[in-house]
Design an enzyme around this catalytic site. Structure first.
Site, PDB file in Angstrom:
ATOM      1  N   LYS A  20       0.847  -1.196   0.000  1.00 35.16           N
ATOM      2  CA  LYS A  20       0.000   0.000   0.000  1.00 35.16           C
ATOM      3  C   LYS A  20       0.876   1.238   0.000  1.00 35.16           C
ATOM      4  CE  LYS A  20      -4.344   0.168   2.181  1.00 35.16           C
ATOM      5  NZ  LYS A  20      -5.085  -0.018   3.446  1.00 35.16           N
TER       6      LYS A  20
HETATM    7  C1  E4P Z   1      -8.362   0.395   3.534  1.00 34.89           C
HETATM    8  O1  E4P Z   1      -7.508   0.062   2.784  1.00 34.89           O
HETATM    9  C2  E4P Z   1      -8.160   1.394   4.599  1.00 34.89           C
HETATM   10  O2  E4P Z   1      -7.126   0.911   5.405  1.00 34.89           O
HETATM   11  C3  E4P Z   1      -9.373   1.562   5.463  1.00 34.89           C
HETATM   12  O3  E4P Z   1     -10.515   1.098   4.800  1.00 34.89           O
HETATM   13  C4  E4P Z   1      -9.540   2.947   5.996  1.00 34.89           C
HETATM   14  O4  E4P Z   1     -10.751   3.001   6.703  1.00 34.89           O
HETATM   15  P1  E4P Z   1     -11.114   4.153   7.738  1.00 34.89           P
HETATM   16  O5  E4P Z   1     -11.498   5.368   6.960  1.00 34.89           O
HETATM   17  O6  E4P Z   1     -12.277   3.589   8.495  1.00 34.89           O
HETATM   18  O7  E4P Z   1      -9.906   4.373   8.585  1.00 34.89           O
END
Ligand code: E4P
Length: 232
Positions: free
Chosen positions: A100
């Site tokens: 990521k």
């Molecule tokens: C996904 O890849 C992200 O890590 C995650 O969905 C972020 O979610 P949040 O906005 O609830 O922190």
């Protein structure tokens, strides 16, 4: 005709079949969801990893043992050289690990290099179609639009997913769209209808997806009728 490499998300007739990933770094949650047979990948981020009591370097191999599918692990560095170095290390942990990387110029420089090395990336913190387009052009395997965070500021997260999917389809871009930052159960069918390839859901939302009052009362009634018949 789309030119996506949809081995992971397309059925044999070429229709997108949205997958569910679990959005957590909690091994117990992953263990349970994997046992239910409904998840095909996991996404993590530094905030999720920080909630756990163990080092992420210990947790990540365990996650890879529990789920035989794509596992996203995020870099911390903000410069492309640092990101590339972290990505190379993380990708050595398991063949299913993808990296990521935030949607920044440095990030896309890293994505380009990693794509050439065959290291798959998931470009994160995507809040616009332009960002998704840049990620796809750099060679990202996935883009993750954060729909809940957009909804939080009065925008329409699901509409962004639909816009990105449409854009990628029109232009034959192979990057898959992961609907992320899912806040509630209604988001899941909404992003499926918007054409997302994957929805990554928190454990709480995944559990809630099973629930319906008519299912619960239906089970109770079946059991009560069965008991009555047995006692006759
Ligand atoms: C996904 O890849 C992200 O890590 C995650 O969905 C972020 O979610 P949040 O906005 O609830 O922190």
């Amino acid at each position: 005709m789309r030119s996506r490499d949809q081995k992971s998300s397309k059925s044999t007739v070429g229709v997108i079949v949205m997958k569910l990933f679990l959005d957590t770094a909690n091994v117990e949650e992953i263990r349970q969801a994997a046992a239910w047979g409904v998840i095909e990948g996991v996404t993590t981020n530094p905030s999720l990893a920080a909630r756990e009591n163990e080092e992420f370097s210990v947790i990540l191999p365990r996650i890879c043992d529990l789920v035989n599918g794509p596992i996203s692990a995020e870099v911390i560095a903000l410069d492309h050289e640092g990101m590339i170095a972290e990505a190379r290390q993380l990708s050595k942990i398991h063949a299913n690990v993808n990296i990521k990387i935030p949607i920044t110029p440095e990030g896309m420089q890293a994505v380009k290099v990693l794509a050439k090395e065959g290291i798959k990336t998931n470009v994160t913190l995507v809040f616009s179609a332009n960002q998704a387009l840049l990620a796809a052009r750099a060679g990202a395997g996935y883009v993750s639009p954060f729909i809940g965070r957009l909804d939080d500021i009065g925008h329409d997260g699901v509409a962004l997913v639909e816009e990105i999917v449409t854009l990628f389809n029109i232009h034959g871009l192979a990057t898959e769209v992961i609907a992320a930052s899912i806040r509630h159960t209604a988001h899941v069918p909404q992003v499926a209808l918007a054409g997302a390839h994957i929805a990554t859901v928190p454990f709480k939302v995944l559990k809630q997806m099973f629930n319906h009052p008519l299912t619960e009362s239906g089970i109770e009634r079946f059991l009560a009728d069965w008991e009555k018949a047995v006692k006759k």
